[in-house]
Design a protein around this motif. Structure first.
Motif, PDB file in Angstrom:
ATOM      1  N   ALA A 109      34.589  25.672  39.342  1.00  0.00           N
ATOM      2  CA  ALA A 109      33.655  26.758  39.660  1.00  0.00           C
ATOM      3  C   ALA A 109      34.394  27.937  40.280  1.00  0.00           C
ATOM      4  CB  ALA A 109      32.577  26.244  40.620  1.00  0.00           C
ATOM      5  N   ASP A 110      35.349  27.656  41.138  1.00  0.00           N
ATOM      6  CA  ASP A 110      36.132  28.716  41.760  1.00  0.00           C
ATOM      7  C   ASP A 110      36.913  29.507  40.721  1.00  0.00           C
ATOM      8  OD1 ASP A 110      37.319  30.258  43.784  1.00  0.00           O
ATOM      9  OD2 ASP A 110      39.028  28.901  43.896  1.00  0.00           O
ATOM     10  N   ALA A 111      37.495  28.814  39.766  1.00  0.00           N
ATOM     11  CA  ALA A 111      38.274  29.496  38.729  1.00  0.00           C
ATOM     12  C   ALA A 111      37.387  30.399  37.877  1.00  0.00           C
ATOM     13  CB  ALA A 111      38.987  28.466  37.852  1.00  0.00           C
ATOM     14  N   VAL A 112      36.207  29.905  37.502  1.00  0.00           N
ATOM     15  CA  VAL A 112      35.302  30.700  36.656  1.00  0.00           C
ATOM     16  C   VAL A 112      34.792  31.925  37.411  1.00  0.00           C
ATOM     17  CG1 VAL A 112      33.064  30.696  35.487  1.00  0.00           C
ATOM     18  CG2 VAL A 112      34.600  28.728  35.247  1.00  0.00           C
ATOM     19  N   ILE A 113      34.348  31.721  38.643  1.00  0.00           N
ATOM     20  CA  ILE A 113      33.795  32.837  39.419  1.00  0.00           C
ATOM     21  C   ILE A 113      34.885  33.837  39.775  1.00  0.00           C
ATOM     22  CG2 ILE A 113      32.665  33.457  41.597  1.00  0.00           C
ATOM     23  CD1 ILE A 113      31.202  30.761  41.440  1.00  0.00           C
ATOM     24  N   SER A 114      36.081  33.365  40.120  1.00  0.00           N
ATOM     25  CA  SER A 114      37.185  34.276  40.408  1.00  0.00           C
ATOM     26  C   SER A 114      37.546  35.105  39.183  1.00  0.00           C
ATOM     27  CB  SER A 114      38.408  33.486  40.895  1.00  0.00           C
ATOM     28  OG  SER A 114      38.135  32.834  42.108  1.00  0.00           O
ATOM     29  N   TRP A 115      37.482  34.485  38.010  1.00  0.00           N
ATOM     30  CA  TRP A 115      37.748  35.224  36.771  1.00  0.00           C
ATOM     31  C   TRP A 115      36.690  36.308  36.562  1.00  0.00           C
ATOM     32  CZ3 TRP A 115      34.922  35.737  32.200  1.00  0.00           C
ATOM     33  CH2 TRP A 115      35.601  36.332  31.132  1.00  0.00           C
ATOM     34  N   CYS A 116      35.424  35.983  36.830  1.00  0.00           N
ATOM     35  CA  CYS A 116      34.353  36.982  36.704  1.00  0.00           C
ATOM     36  C   CYS A 116      34.542  38.129  37.691  1.00  0.00           C
ATOM     37  CB  CYS A 116      32.990  36.319  36.927  1.00  0.00           C
ATOM     38  SG  CYS A 116      32.494  35.162  35.642  1.00  0.00           S
ATOM     39  N   ILE A 117      34.956  37.784  38.913  1.00  0.00           N
ATOM     40  CA  ILE A 117      35.201  38.826  39.916  1.00  0.00           C
ATOM     41  C   ILE A 117      36.317  39.762  39.460  1.00  0.00           C
ATOM     42  CG2 ILE A 117      36.072  39.243  42.253  1.00  0.00           C
ATOM     43  CD1 ILE A 117      34.620  36.707  43.136  1.00  0.00           C
ATOM     44  N   ASP A 118      37.406  39.190  38.977  1.00  0.00           N
ATOM     45  CA  ASP A 118      38.532  40.008  38.508  1.00  0.00           C
ATOM     46  C   ASP A 118      38.132  40.855  37.308  1.00  0.00           C
ATOM     47  OD1 ASP A 118      40.161  38.943  40.464  1.00  0.00           O
ATOM     48  OD2 ASP A 118      40.950  37.344  39.172  1.00  0.00           O
ATOM     49  N   LEU A 119      37.301  40.285  36.424  1.00  0.00           N
ATOM     50  CA  LEU A 119      36.870  41.021  35.236  1.00  0.00           C
ATOM     51  C   LEU A 119      36.042  42.239  35.618  1.00  0.00           C
ATOM     52  CD1 LEU A 119      36.550  41.205  32.135  1.00  0.00           C
ATOM     53  CD2 LEU A 119      34.514  39.765  32.362  1.00  0.00           C
ATOM     54  N   VAL A 120      35.051  42.037  36.496  1.00  0.00           N
ATOM     55  CA  VAL A 120      34.180  43.146  36.893  1.00  0.00           C
ATOM     56  C   VAL A 120      34.957  44.191  37.686  1.00  0.00           C
ATOM     57  CG1 VAL A 120      32.128  43.779  38.216  1.00  0.00           C
ATOM     58  CG2 VAL A 120      32.130  41.678  36.858  1.00  0.00           C
ATOM     59  N   MET A 121      35.858  43.751  38.565  1.00  0.00           N
ATOM     60  CA  MET A 121      36.642  44.688  39.362  1.00  0.00           C
ATOM     61  C   MET A 121      37.661  45.443  38.521  1.00  0.00           C
ATOM     62  SD  MET A 121      37.253  42.724  43.012  1.00  0.00           S
ATOM     63  CE  MET A 121      37.839  44.228  43.783  1.00  0.00           C
ATOM     64  N   GLY A 122      37.995  44.895  37.356  1.00  0.00           N
ATOM     65  CA  GLY A 122      38.957  45.569  36.478  1.00  0.00           C
ATOM     66  C   GLY A 122      38.359  46.717  35.678  1.00  0.00           C
ATOM     67  N   ILE A 123      37.038  46.833  35.688  1.00  0.00           N
ATOM     68  CA  ILE A 123      36.360  47.914  34.962  1.00  0.00           C
ATOM     69  C   ILE A 123      35.949  48.982  35.964  1.00  0.00           C
ATOM     70  CG2 ILE A 123      34.439  48.513  33.432  1.00  0.00           C
ATOM     71  CD1 ILE A 123      34.290  45.566  32.638  1.00  0.00           C
ATOM     72  N   PRO A 124      36.252  50.259  35.702  1.00  0.00           N
ATOM     73  CA  PRO A 124      35.839  51.319  36.643  1.00  0.00           C
ATOM     74  C   PRO A 124      34.338  51.277  36.901  1.00  0.00           C
ATOM     75  CG  PRO A 124      37.346  52.201  34.994  1.00  0.00           C
ATOM     76  CD  PRO A 124      37.025  50.797  34.568  1.00  0.00           C
ATOM     77  N   HIS A 125      33.951  51.440  38.168  1.00  0.00           N
ATOM     78  CA  HIS A 125      32.549  51.313  38.558  1.00  0.00           C
ATOM     79  C   HIS A 125      31.637  52.226  37.756  1.00  0.00           C
ATOM     80  CE1 HIS A 125      32.646  49.192  42.742  1.00  0.00           C
ATOM     81  NE2 HIS A 125      32.480  48.366  41.750  1.00  0.00           N
ATOM     82  N   ILE A 126      32.013  53.496  37.661  1.00  0.00           N
ATOM     83  CA  ILE A 126      31.152  54.464  36.978  1.00  0.00           C
ATOM     84  C   ILE A 126      30.918  54.044  35.535  1.00  0.00           C
ATOM     85  CG2 ILE A 126      31.018  56.826  36.106  1.00  0.00           C
ATOM     86  CD1 ILE A 126      30.343  56.682  38.977  1.00  0.00           C
ATOM     87  N   LEU A 127      31.994  53.638  34.856  1.00  0.00           N
ATOM     88  CA  LEU A 127      31.875  53.224  33.455  1.00  0.00           C
ATOM     89  C   LEU A 127      30.979  51.998  33.335  1.00  0.00           C
ATOM     90  CD1 LEU A 127      32.682  53.459  30.498  1.00  0.00           C
ATOM     91  CD2 LEU A 127      34.752  52.124  31.019  1.00  0.00           C
ATOM     92  N   LEU A 128      31.167  51.033  34.225  1.00  0.00           N
ATOM     93  CA  LEU A 128      30.362  49.809  34.163  1.00  0.00           C
ATOM     94  C   LEU A 128      28.894  50.100  34.447  1.00  0.00           C
ATOM     95  CD1 LEU A 128      30.390  46.764  33.766  1.00  0.00           C
ATOM     96  CD2 LEU A 128      30.883  46.517  36.212  1.00  0.00           C
ATOM     97  N   VAL A 129      28.629  50.958  35.438  1.00  0.00           N
ATOM     98  CA  VAL A 129      27.243  51.327  35.742  1.00  0.00           C
ATOM     99  C   VAL A 129      26.593  52.016  34.550  1.00  0.00           C
ATOM    100  CG1 VAL A 129      25.760  52.745  37.212  1.00  0.00           C
ATOM    101  CG2 VAL A 129      27.646  51.490  38.223  1.00  0.00           C
ATOM    102  N   MET A 130      27.332  52.923  33.898  1.00  0.00           N
ATOM    103  CA  MET A 130      26.787  53.626  32.729  1.00  0.00           C
ATOM    104  C   MET A 130      26.479  52.661  31.596  1.00  0.00           C
ATOM    105  SD  MET A 130      28.719  57.322  32.459  1.00  0.00           S
ATOM    106  CE  MET A 130      30.345  56.616  32.222  1.00  0.00           C
ATOM    107  N   LEU A 131      27.391  51.721  31.336  1.00  0.00           N
ATOM    108  CA  LEU A 131      27.190  50.769  30.241  1.00  0.00           C
ATOM    109  C   LEU A 131      25.971  49.883  30.492  1.00  0.00           C
ATOM    110  CD1 LEU A 131      30.890  49.689  29.521  1.00  0.00           C
ATOM    111  CD2 LEU A 131      29.439  51.166  28.123  1.00  0.00           C
ATOM    112  N   ILE A 132      25.859  49.362  31.714  1.00  0.00           N
ATOM    113  CA  ILE A 132      24.719  48.509  32.039  1.00  0.00           C
ATOM    114  C   ILE A 132      23.422  49.310  32.011  1.00  0.00           C
ATOM    115  CG2 ILE A 132      23.670  47.037  33.806  1.00  0.00           C
ATOM    116  CD1 ILE A 132      26.474  46.316  34.735  1.00  0.00           C
ATOM    117  N   SER A 133      23.468  50.538  32.538  1.00  0.00           N
ATOM    118  CA  SER A 133      22.281  51.391  32.540  1.00  0.00           C
ATOM    119  C   SER A 133      21.810  51.678  31.115  1.00  0.00           C
ATOM    120  CB  SER A 133      22.583  52.698  33.271  1.00  0.00           C
ATOM    121  OG  SER A 133      21.456  53.549  33.267  1.00  0.00           O
TER     122      SER A 133
END
Length: 273
Positions: free
Chosen positions: A101-125
């Motif tokens: 579980a730690d490996a999967v969640i840590s991978w998700c954290i790294d993935l989301v943090m690797g995408i610029p916030h503004i770009l990610l917010v725009m894509l989700i929006s």
């Protein structure tokens, strides 16, 4: 000395909360007035009658600014609470549910943090249809990783505490350990992190709205106001962007100071900073 500092911190917190609550309430009360048009009063510079001036449709800029700030504050609070809840759940799960579980969640954290916030917010929006729902979803689902990483690190250290190890040997379940021992210890960091999410949430909501990927242009949001004012700045209508922009900066700074003061008050090691 320590008592005086805590007293000043409490006074600052009360004043800051009152100011933010007053701005929010004033914005709600002026929502109707903020969209009223009067073409006989259009493009008026700041005066006693219109402190922030009027725009090209004769709408009062003070009312529009208050309404926009109120909307941004409400969105910021909502998205920060949702982001903090996601961070608490995933950070706790990562720390206590084992290596997989730690490996999967840590991978998700790294993935989301690797995408610029503004770009990610725009894509989700965009994926959620923009508007209020899109902005809330975009900001909420993009701002949890940093806090989740902090929570995970705190709980990883806490797991090695003697009283936690003793509780495990006595047969206390992981859920009970988390509920009765870990979460109370984590509360100060969690509250501070949640408050510090507010300024980021407000800025990103305003940014994506300014770029046209957020709230509807029919809503008097700060991002909409600043976006619309850009085409009028070259004609000398400086007040259309100056006052809303300054108001947004002041609210963001106030939230940041609020989070810092809460951190100092809840963390004994930072009392003398």
């Amino acid at each position: 000395m320590e008592t005086n500092q805590r007293f000043r911190t409490v006074i600052f917190l009360i004043v800051a909360v009152v100011i933010l609550a007053a701005v929010t309430a004033a914005g709600i009360l002026t929502e109707g007035y903020a969209v009223e048009t009067d073409f006989s009063q259009r493009n008026l510079s700041p005066s006693l009658q219109h402190l922030f001036g009027t725009d090209w449709m004769g709408r009062d800029m003070l009312a529009r600014t208050l309404s926009g700030l109120s909307l941004s504050i409400r969105i910021g609070i909502l998205t920060s609470v949702v982001s903090a809840a996601v961070a608490l759940f995933l950070g706790t799960a990562s720390a206590v549910l084992g290596r997989k579980a730690d490996a999967v969640i840590s991978w998700c954290i790294d993935l989301v943090m690797g995408i610029p916030h503004i770009l990610l917010v725009m894509l989700i929006s965009l994926a959620c249809g923009r508007g209020f729902v899109g902005v809330v979803a975009g900001v909420s689902l993009s701002h949890w990783p940093s806090l989740a990483r902090v929570i995970r690190g705190e709980l990883m250290q806490l797991r090695q505490a003697p009283y936690i190890l003793v509780a495990e040997k006595m047969g206390v379940s992981k859920l009970q350990n988390v509920k009765h021992h870990m979460l109370p210890h984590l509360l100060p960091q969690f509250l501070t992190g949640m408050i510090l999410l507010f300024p980021h949430a407000i800025l990103h909501e305003s940014s994506v709205t300014f770029l046209g990927f957020g709230l509807s242009s029919e809503q008097p949001a700060i991002g909409v106001i600043l976006s619309e004012s850009m085409q009028y700045l070259t004609t000398g209508k400086w007040w259309l962007a100056l006052f809303p922009g300054l108001a947004l900066v002041l609210v963001v700074v106030l939230f940041a100071l609020l989070g810092e003061r809460v951190r100092r008050m809840l963390d004994p090691s930072s009392v003398h900073e």
